[in-house]
Write an enzyme that holds these catalytic residues in place. Structure first.
Site, mmCIF file in Angstrom:
data_model
loop_
_atom_site.group_PDB
_atom_site.id
_atom_site.type_symbol
_atom_site.label_atom_id
_atom_site.label_comp_id
_atom_site.label_asym_id
_atom_site.label_seq_id
_atom_site.Cartn_x
_atom_site.Cartn_y
_atom_site.Cartn_z
ATOM 1 N N GLY A 197 0.835 -1.194 0.000
ATOM 2 C CA GLY A 197 0.000 0.000 0.000
ATOM 3 C C GLY A 197 0.863 1.234 0.000
ATOM 4 O O GLY A 197 2.008 1.210 -0.478
ATOM 5 N N SER A 198 0.333 2.304 0.577
ATOM 6 C CA SER A 198 1.027 3.585 0.516
ATOM 7 C C SER A 198 2.177 3.648 1.513
ATOM 8 O O SER A 198 2.160 2.975 2.547
ATOM 9 C CB SER A 198 0.034 4.707 0.806
ATOM 10 O OG SER A 198 -0.518 4.518 2.083
ATOM 11 N N THR A 199 3.150 4.468 1.195
ATOM 12 C CA THR A 199 4.299 4.662 2.075
ATOM 13 C C THR A 199 3.842 5.230 3.418
ATOM 14 O O THR A 199 4.350 4.846 4.478
ATOM 15 C CB THR A 199 5.311 5.597 1.378
ATOM 16 O OG1 THR A 199 5.739 4.932 0.178
ATOM 17 C CG2 THR A 199 6.515 5.882 2.245
ATOM 18 N N GLU A 200 2.833 6.099 3.358
ATOM 19 C CA GLU A 200 2.325 6.731 4.579
ATOM 20 C C GLU A 200 1.795 5.685 5.579
ATOM 21 O O GLU A 200 2.193 5.675 6.753
ATOM 22 C CB GLU A 200 1.209 7.680 4.130
ATOM 23 C CG GLU A 200 0.593 8.528 5.180
ATOM 24 C CD GLU A 200 -0.715 9.125 4.641
ATOM 25 O OE1 GLU A 200 -0.975 9.070 3.419
ATOM 26 O OE2 GLU A 200 -1.475 9.627 5.485
ATOM 27 N N GLY A 215 2.369 2.461 5.428
ATOM 28 C CA GLY A 215 3.480 1.547 5.695
ATOM 29 C C GLY A 215 4.351 2.030 6.849
ATOM 30 O O GLY A 215 4.761 1.246 7.715
ATOM 31 N N CYS A 264 2.106 0.309 -8.825
ATOM 32 C CA CYS A 264 3.134 0.824 -7.910
ATOM 33 C C CYS A 264 4.448 1.064 -8.641
ATOM 34 O O CYS A 264 5.191 1.976 -8.316
ATOM 35 C CB CYS A 264 3.329 -0.151 -6.771
ATOM 36 S SG CYS A 264 3.579 -1.810 -7.374
ATOM 37 N N GLU A 312 4.335 10.431 -5.801
ATOM 38 C CA GLU A 312 3.585 9.423 -6.527
ATOM 39 C C GLU A 312 2.182 9.944 -6.802
ATOM 40 O O GLU A 312 1.479 10.342 -5.878
ATOM 41 C CB GLU A 312 3.507 8.153 -5.675
ATOM 42 C CG GLU A 312 2.858 7.025 -6.398
ATOM 43 C CD GLU A 312 2.766 5.772 -5.544
ATOM 44 O OE1 GLU A 312 2.351 5.885 -4.379
ATOM 45 O OE2 GLU A 312 3.095 4.699 -6.044
HETATM 46 P P1 NAP Z 1 -3.266 2.461 1.390
HETATM 47 O O1 NAP Z 1 -4.172 3.582 1.678
HETATM 48 O O2 NAP Z 1 -1.986 2.408 2.118
HETATM 49 O O3 NAP Z 1 -4.106 1.151 1.598
HETATM 50 C C1 NAP Z 1 -3.572 -0.144 1.496
HETATM 51 C C2 NAP Z 1 -4.342 -1.057 2.405
HETATM 52 O O4 NAP Z 1 -4.117 -0.682 3.766
HETATM 53 C C3 NAP Z 1 -5.852 -1.015 2.212
HETATM 54 O O5 NAP Z 1 -6.375 -2.304 2.444
HETATM 55 C C4 NAP Z 1 -6.257 -0.053 3.294
HETATM 56 O O6 NAP Z 1 -7.596 -0.163 3.678
HETATM 57 C C5 NAP Z 1 -5.344 -0.437 4.423
HETATM 58 N N1 NAP Z 1 -5.149 0.599 5.432
HETATM 59 C C6 NAP Z 1 -5.434 1.925 5.361
HETATM 60 N N2 NAP Z 1 -5.081 2.542 6.501
HETATM 61 C C7 NAP Z 1 -4.564 1.594 7.314
HETATM 62 C C8 NAP Z 1 -4.007 1.612 8.637
HETATM 63 N N3 NAP Z 1 -3.907 2.725 9.328
HETATM 64 N N4 NAP Z 1 -3.564 0.450 9.146
HETATM 65 C C9 NAP Z 1 -3.623 -0.701 8.437
HETATM 66 N N5 NAP Z 1 -4.142 -0.771 7.200
HETATM 67 C C10 NAP Z 1 -4.605 0.358 6.636
HETATM 68 O O7 NAP Z 1 -2.868 2.403 -0.127
HETATM 69 P P2 NAP Z 1 -3.828 2.501 -1.347
HETATM 70 O O8 NAP Z 1 -4.077 3.936 -1.598
HETATM 71 O O9 NAP Z 1 -4.964 1.575 -1.185
HETATM 72 O O10 NAP Z 1 -2.910 1.874 -2.485
HETATM 73 C C11 NAP Z 1 -2.081 2.613 -3.277
HETATM 74 C C12 NAP Z 1 -0.645 2.530 -2.797
HETATM 75 O O11 NAP Z 1 -0.175 1.196 -2.777
HETATM 76 C C13 NAP Z 1 0.290 3.264 -3.691
HETATM 77 O O12 NAP Z 1 1.136 4.069 -2.927
HETATM 78 C C14 NAP Z 1 1.077 2.154 -4.380
HETATM 79 O O13 NAP Z 1 2.332 2.509 -4.835
HETATM 80 C C15 NAP Z 1 1.110 1.111 -3.354
HETATM 81 N N6 NAP Z 1 1.315 -0.206 -3.954
HETATM 82 C C16 NAP Z 1 2.544 -0.787 -3.844
HETATM 83 C C17 NAP Z 1 2.782 -2.035 -4.411
HETATM 84 C C18 NAP Z 1 4.123 -2.694 -4.293
HETATM 85 O O14 NAP Z 1 4.206 -3.882 -4.554
HETATM 86 N N7 NAP Z 1 5.156 -2.006 -3.904
HETATM 87 C C19 NAP Z 1 1.748 -2.694 -5.064
HETATM 88 C C20 NAP Z 1 0.513 -2.082 -5.161
HETATM 89 C C21 NAP Z 1 0.310 -0.830 -4.576
HETATM 90 P P3 NAP Z 1 -8.680 0.814 2.972
HETATM 91 O O15 NAP Z 1 -8.730 0.414 1.547
HETATM 92 O O16 NAP Z 1 -9.918 0.517 3.683
HETATM 93 O O17 NAP Z 1 -8.204 2.213 3.162
#
Ligand code: NAP
Ligand code: MG
Length: 489
Positions: free
Chosen positions: A238-241, A243, A294, A393
């Site tokens: 997911g997002s760096t934030e 993470g 990503c 990003e």
């Molecule tokens: P995200 O907001 O970080 O969400 C990822 C997952 O984490 C979702 O299931 C989300 O649930 C959950 N989540 C949100 N807040 C959380 C918290 N405080 N504690 C635990 N889990 C939490 O990221 P996104 O916007 O969905 O995805 C886009 C990002 O993923 C981009 O930055 C992208 O680069 C990255 N990504 C990286 C890869 C890689 O392999 N490196 C692959 C794919 C994506 P909700 O959906 O309910 O918010």
């Protein structure tokens, strides 16, 4: 041919196979679909239309407790199964995914907005491949790490994003299960459907209860799962934030952690490259999946002597991109995943212009479907390395074009980023290719191609793009305790 564009107009070709979607979905805990204990639920929207697609349960703390308890109960027996038996379950899941591929592709496209040709040709086949690949490892773990004894870690919490919902679930589940762990999976709130359908497949293949649990919900569900003391390993994409928050939470808890985070991946186009091939790679690398990738190649670094030619070819090629109904088999660029993500992209388009860059919006002319979330492909010129659009990003179909004079400058610019997930290098000279590839700091470097994946190849990042590898033999390691023979695990 249409009068307004150079693109052939095709008759609509919507994917019309039936793929049943229920009005509401429960959580998958201990082999059963059940309602959330406090009855909470959320909407999942179809980004192609902006309409309600279905409702799904929101797991609260008590549901998280129940899922972790189920995974904990199931783990010893799962780990004690002969490894080839675990492998058989994974093979069965892979085969069922292939048999139900068309249905999965439609669900993925309707729930997430990606073009049907991508879910059909990339997401679903790659997900099945991951299960096939790790099925093969299940009874060979002692050979994967010679001289070491391989034991499972225990209960794994796996949190995944919305850009490749089923594929990310497969990347996480397949190695974890092959190694004898049990899992609680939390899909993203905008794309819960294929993870729930995968839970159905787990039931179909007779996977023992509690080995896989799926908790839908929002960020709080993910946070509660990550913090649960019964979890031994946390895998997050997911997002760096988010993470970073999870890394802080896990510190000192003894839990294992792998993070796959964001990126701002560069393409380096040298003057001796085959420019048509490079332009095709750039287009695939950033407009593929609406830029919701990503490792999207979102920074284009092109050698000054060929900059004008590359940009001209790029602008022409972008006119051929068909933007529209994700369910249409001719669509190249479908819907942006959510209204929120569309807003983010549009904010960056405005910000880039405020910062002094020049925006070019392109793609097929004509009208876009009403009600859905659409963004035509874009590129920026006159971009400075310090601009936000060159550093942050965007996660959309937006490319920043910059130039370089010498290979040395290309490396310096490519590495001028807090991320380090992927890079693309385009040159006809083998020695230059190796020199550039070895000096770019990125987990994956593609040469004269882009966005190629294989279950046997490890994937992961440097710096703020995360740590740990998924895929290949490397992808087993986070799910195993490796000890010397004779030592206690
Ligand atoms: P995200 O907001 O970080 O969400 C990822 C997952 O984490 C979702 O299931 C989300 O649930 C959950 N989540 C949100 N807040 C959380 C918290 N405080 N504690 C635990 N889990 C939490 O990221 P996104 O916007 O969905 O995805 C886009 C990002 O993923 C981009 O930055 C992208 O680069 C990255 N990504 C990286 C890869 C890689 O392999 N490196 C692959 C794919 C994506 P909700 O959906 O309910 O918010
Ligand atoms: Mg959705």
């Amino acid at each position: 041919m249409s009068s307004s564009s150079t693109t052939w107009d095709y008759a609509p070709a919507p994917e019309s196979a039936p793929a049943e979607i229920a009005e509401a979905y429960g959580l998958f805990i201990d082999g059963e679909f059940i309602e959330a204990l406090d009855g909470g639920s959320m909407d999942s929207i179809e980004p192609g239309t902006g309409q309600l697609l279905t409702r799904f349960a929101v797991a609260g703390q008590a549901d998280v407790d129940a899922a972790v308890a189920a995974a904990t109960r199931a783990q010893p027996a799962w780990a004690a199964l002969p490894a080839r038996e675990r492998g058989k379950y994974l093979y069965r899941i892979a085969r069922r995914l292939q048999e139900r591929a068309r249905e999965f592709a439609i669900l993925e496209t309707r729930d997430g907005g990606k073009p049907i040709k991508e879910s059909r040709d990339v997401d679903i086949p790659e997900a099945a491949k991951h299960f096939f690949y790790y099925a093969g490892w299940a009874d060979k773990l002692d050979y994967a790490f010679p001289g070491r004894r391989a034991q499972p870690v225990g209960v794994c919490a796996q949190i995944i994003p919305w850009n490749f919902p089923l594929l990310m679930a497969a990347w996480k589940l397949a190695p974890a299960l092959a190694c004898g762990n049990t899992v609680v999976l939390k899909p993203a709130e905008t794309t819960p459907l294929t993870a729930l359908r995968l839970a159905e497949v787990c039931q179909e293949v007779g996977l023992p209860q509690g080995v896989v649990n799926v908790l839908t919900g929002a960020g709080e569900t993910g946070a509660a799962l990550a913090a649960h003391p019964g979890v031994q390993k946390l895998a997050f994409t997911g997002s760096t934030e988010v993470g970073k928050k999870l890394a802080e939470g896990v510190a000192g808890s003894g839990k294992r952690l792998t993070l796959e985070l964001g990126g701002k991946s560069p393409h380096i186009i040298c003057e001796d490259a085959s420019l048509d091939q490079a332009v095709e790679g750039i287009v695939q690398g950033i407009f593929f999946n609406q830029g919701h990738v990503c490792c999207a190649g979102s920074r284009l670094l092109v050698q000054e002597s060929v900059q004008d030619e590359v940009v001209e070819k790029l602008a022409w090629r972008m006119q051929q991109i068909r933007v529209g109904d994700p369910l249409d088999k001719n669509t190249d660029l479908g819907a942006i995943n959510s209204a929120g993500q569309l807003e983010t992209i549009q904010r960056y388009l405005a910000l880039g212009q405020e910062e002094g860059a020049t925006l070019h919006e392109s793609g097929q002319f004509g009208t876009l479907p009403e009600g859905g979330y659409y963004q035509r492909p874009c590129y920026f010129e006159n971009v400075q390395p310090a601009h936000s659009i060159a550093r942050e990003e965007i996660f959309g179909p937006v490319l920043s074009v910059m130039s370089f004079r010498t290979p040395e400058e290309a490396i310096q610019r490519a590495n001028d980023t807090p991320y380090g997930l992927a890079a693309g290098i385009w040159t006809d000279k083998g020695s230059k290719m190796f020199e550039l590839a070895s000096r770019v700091r990125a987990g994956v470097v593609w040469c004269n191609t882009y966005n190629r994946f294989d279950a046997s190849s490890p994937f992961g990042g440097y710096q703020q793009s995360g740590f740990g590898r998924e895929g290949g033999r490397h992808g087993l390691k986070p799910y195993l305790k490796l000890t010397s023979w004779g030592a206690e695990g």
